[in-house]
Design a protein around this motif. Structure first.
Motif, PDB file in Angstrom:
ATOM      1  N   UNK A  36     -27.438   3.850  12.076  1.00 46.28           N
ATOM      2  CA  UNK A  36     -27.393   2.449  12.475  1.00 46.28           C
ATOM      3  C   UNK A  36     -27.142   1.559  11.268  1.00 46.28           C
ATOM      4  N   UNK A  37     -26.107   1.878  10.573  1.00 43.15           N
ATOM      5  CA  UNK A  37     -25.854   1.222   9.294  1.00 43.15           C
ATOM      6  C   UNK A  37     -25.560  -0.257   9.436  1.00 43.15           C
ATOM      7  N   UNK A  38     -25.024  -0.612  10.571  1.00 36.15           N
ATOM      8  CA  UNK A  38     -24.666  -2.020  10.750  1.00 36.15           C
ATOM      9  C   UNK A  38     -25.892  -2.929  10.628  1.00 36.15           C
ATOM     10  N   UNK A  39     -27.003  -2.397  11.049  1.00 35.68           N
ATOM     11  CA  UNK A  39     -28.205  -3.230  11.008  1.00 35.68           C
ATOM     12  C   UNK A  39     -28.868  -3.249   9.636  1.00 35.68           C
ATOM     13  N   UNK A  40     -28.449  -2.355   8.776  1.00 31.13           N
ATOM     14  CA  UNK A  40     -29.113  -2.244   7.474  1.00 31.13           C
ATOM     15  C   UNK A  40     -29.005  -3.531   6.648  1.00 31.13           C
ATOM     16  N   UNK A  42     -28.472  -6.535   7.604  1.00 32.02           N
ATOM     17  CA  UNK A  42     -29.204  -7.593   8.283  1.00 32.02           C
ATOM     18  C   UNK A  42     -30.701  -7.449   8.056  1.00 32.02           C
ATOM     19  N   UNK A  43     -31.183  -6.240   8.254  1.00 36.92           N
ATOM     20  CA  UNK A  43     -32.632  -6.032   8.184  1.00 36.92           C
ATOM     21  C   UNK A  43     -33.183  -6.018   6.765  1.00 36.92           C
ATOM     22  N   UNK A 246     -43.431   7.378   4.895  1.00 36.22           N
ATOM     23  CA  UNK A 246     -43.411   5.931   5.035  1.00 36.22           C
ATOM     24  C   UNK A 246     -44.779   5.356   4.744  1.00 36.22           C
ATOM     25  N   UNK A 247     -44.738   4.147   4.262  1.00 36.45           N
ATOM     26  CA  UNK A 247     -46.017   3.553   3.929  1.00 36.45           C
ATOM     27  C   UNK A 247     -46.085   2.125   4.409  1.00 36.45           C
ATOM     28  N   UNK A 248     -46.067   1.192   3.508  1.00 31.03           N
ATOM     29  CA  UNK A 248     -46.216  -0.202   3.885  1.00 31.03           C
ATOM     30  C   UNK A 248     -45.112  -0.626   4.832  1.00 31.03           C
ATOM     31  N   UNK A 249     -45.492  -1.332   5.858  1.00 31.94           N
ATOM     32  CA  UNK A 249     -44.488  -1.731   6.837  1.00 31.94           C
ATOM     33  C   UNK A 249     -43.504  -2.707   6.233  1.00 31.94           C
ATOM     34  N   UNK A 250     -42.306  -2.293   6.252  1.00 25.05           N
ATOM     35  CA  UNK A 250     -41.246  -3.107   5.675  1.00 25.05           C
ATOM     36  C   UNK A 250     -41.090  -4.393   6.470  1.00 25.05           C
ATOM     37  N   UNK A 251     -41.250  -4.241   7.796  1.00 27.61           N
ATOM     38  CA  UNK A 251     -41.028  -5.401   8.657  1.00 27.61           C
ATOM     39  C   UNK A 251     -41.923  -6.551   8.245  1.00 27.61           C
ATOM     40  N   UNK A 252     -43.128  -6.205   7.827  1.00 24.16           N
ATOM     41  CA  UNK A 252     -44.079  -7.231   7.437  1.00 24.16           C
ATOM     42  C   UNK A 252     -43.423  -8.246   6.531  1.00 24.16           C
ATOM     43  N   UNK A 257     -40.581 -13.596   6.309  1.00 22.73           N
ATOM     44  CA  UNK A 257     -39.545 -14.369   5.644  1.00 22.73           C
ATOM     45  C   UNK A 257     -38.347 -14.499   6.566  1.00 22.73           C
ATOM     46  N   UNK A 258     -38.499 -15.281   7.595  1.00 27.41           N
ATOM     47  CA  UNK A 258     -37.446 -15.333   8.609  1.00 27.41           C
ATOM     48  C   UNK A 258     -36.144 -15.884   8.090  1.00 27.41           C
ATOM     49  N   UNK A 259     -36.203 -16.576   7.001  1.00 30.86           N
ATOM     50  CA  UNK A 259     -34.961 -17.128   6.478  1.00 30.86           C
ATOM     51  C   UNK A 259     -34.072 -16.055   5.911  1.00 30.86           C
ATOM     52  N   UNK A 260     -34.592 -14.856   5.864  1.00 25.01           N
ATOM     53  CA  UNK A 260     -33.780 -13.755   5.358  1.00 25.01           C
ATOM     54  C   UNK A 260     -34.158 -13.406   3.940  1.00 25.01           C
ATOM     55  N   UNK A 261     -34.098 -12.136   3.674  1.00 28.77           N
ATOM     56  CA  UNK A 261     -34.487 -11.674   2.360  1.00 28.77           C
ATOM     57  C   UNK A 261     -33.425 -11.998   1.329  1.00 28.77           C
ATOM     58  N   UNK A 262     -33.844 -12.517   0.219  1.00 34.75           N
ATOM     59  CA  UNK A 262     -32.901 -12.806  -0.865  1.00 34.75           C
ATOM     60  C   UNK A 262     -32.943 -11.685  -1.876  1.00 34.75           C
ATOM     61  N   UNK A 263     -31.860 -11.597  -2.594  1.00 37.99           N
ATOM     62  CA  UNK A 263     -31.719 -10.474  -3.517  1.00 37.99           C
ATOM     63  C   UNK A 263     -32.774 -10.494  -4.618  1.00 37.99           C
ATOM     64  N   UNK A 264     -33.195 -11.642  -5.033  1.00 41.19           N
ATOM     65  CA  UNK A 264     -34.194 -11.676  -6.088  1.00 41.19           C
ATOM     66  C   UNK A 264     -35.559 -11.327  -5.521  1.00 41.19           C
ATOM     67  N   UNK A 265     -36.368 -10.676  -6.337  1.00 42.51           N
ATOM     68  CA  UNK A 265     -37.641 -10.178  -5.860  1.00 42.51           C
ATOM     69  C   UNK A 265     -38.745 -11.212  -5.989  1.00 42.51           C
ATOM     70  N   UNK A 266     -39.451 -11.388  -4.903  1.00 40.91           N
ATOM     71  CA  UNK A 266     -40.601 -12.263  -4.929  1.00 40.91           C
ATOM     72  C   UNK A 266     -41.811 -11.466  -5.359  1.00 40.91           C
TER      73      UNK A 266
END
Length: 311
Positions: A36-40, A42-43, A246-252, A257-266
């Motif tokens: 399901x690479x298309x969603x990668x 985005x997610x 798998x460990x920490x839920x990535x979705x969390x 961050x509904x605005x979307x993940x930015x490349x820089x790390x928080x």
DNA sequence: AAAAGGAACAACCGCACAAGA
DNA sequence: TTCTTGTGCGGTTGTTCCTTT
């Protein structure tokens, strides 16, 4: 007329992947599995097209990939298979489970082509064609083995297709490498680390792929010190399941961050990464499996060595 | 030490094909 | 049947690294 592009090119990042991007991709795949690479993009928030993500995973990040120098044995396999199959890199790669088609293709284009040409020129300056390569190699290699290769091809290919091997150590090392890497760290450094990883692991993916171990596969495995094992796919899956890894839920983090993940790390993400790293480090070691497999394979490996006079 | 050239390799591109809606 | 989507594949390009001058 081909297909439309896999993604619109606006805002898509190109060029070499950064360690940060690798981590994101690996983490995501650990959690969800490949596909399901298309969603990668985005997610994960990666500014890469789906295809790029897939390629990156397939050719570089996927556990069980061996990088670095090709052994003479592998060279021999490639030369022979290339002569047999032509530029069917994917097919050739299926006989060298630790190598990607891209790797083999590159190696062929940069090393082997020249090597063969040189050899041919030395042997017979007048004839320098691919067919003579085949004859030259095949003569030594033995007709029977050639037939075995062809006969086993489909079985092997089928077997490979369902393989997804996770390696705790691979991922963990990747994370570690990223964590300690200075801003100056380069792809080369990662290469080095991946190399180490694979040397250490001796390719756990082989466990999954070698269920239907054929003589050729053992032969290929020899080159890699890989295992012609007798563990079932189910056993393998349960030992190294994605759930285990798998460990920490990535979705969390992405949900928050509904605005979307930015490349820089928080800070949050860094925390996520270090927590993941910690968990990964505490995973049960798999070295006992490796040891068992290597012991198991050792006898066969030696046999295969005997059978390969030219490599 | 710096520049030039070549080698090596990662990544991209375009096409093909299969599966599913 | 047609269209869309996902994926695989092989060829090619671009970048980085290494060696030579």
């Amino acid at each position: 007329m081909g297909r439309p592009p896999c993604c619109d090119k606006v805002g898509i990042k190109k060029g070499p992947w950064t360690p940060e991007e690798d981590i994101i991709l690996v983490s995501y795949i650990q959690e969800h599995g490949p596909g399901n690479w298309r969603s990668v993009p985005t997610n994960t928030g990666l500014l890469r097209c789906s295809k790029s993500c897939r390629l990156r995973w397939t050719n570089y990040l996927r556990p069980g990939i061996k990088r670095g120098n090709f052994t003479p044995h592998e060279e021999g396999m490639i030369i022979h298979l290339q002569a047999l199959l032509g530029n069917k890199w994917a097919a050739i790669a299926s006989y060298l489970p630790q190598r990607t088609d891209n790797d083999i293709k590159n190696y062929w284009n940069t090393h082997l082509k020249k090597k063969i040409k040189k050899l041919q020129t030395a042997l017979d300056p007048h004839k320098a064609s691919d067919s003579t390569t085949f004859q030259l190699v095949s003569k030594n290699y033995g007709e029977k083995r050639s037939l075995d290769i062809i006969n086993n091809a489909s079985a092997l290919t089928l077997n490979q297709s369902s393989t997804y091997a996770s390696s705790t150590e691979n991922i963990s090392r990747l994370l570690e490498g990223w964590m300690r890497s200075s801003p100056k760290s380069t792809t080369l450094k990662r290469d080095q680390e991946n190399n180490d990883i694979n040397l250490d692991n001796n390719d756990i993916s082989g466990i999954g792929t070698a269920v239907a171990a054929t003589s050729l596969q053992c032969y290929a495995a020899k080159a890699e010190q890989e295992s012609c094992d007798f563990i079932s796919h189910e056993e393998f899956e349960s030992l190294l399941s994605i759930e285990n890894l798998s460990s920490v839920a990535w979705e969390k983090s992405s949900d928050s961050n509904p605005s979307g993940y930015q490349a820089d790390f928080t800070d949050e993400r860094l925390h996520f990464m270090s927590e993941r790293k910690h968990r990964l480090e505490n995973q049960p070691p798999v070295s006992f499996i490796e040891k068992w497999l290597l012991d198991e394979a050792a006898g066969q490996v030696e046999e295969m060595m005997e059978l390969s006079p030219i490599f």
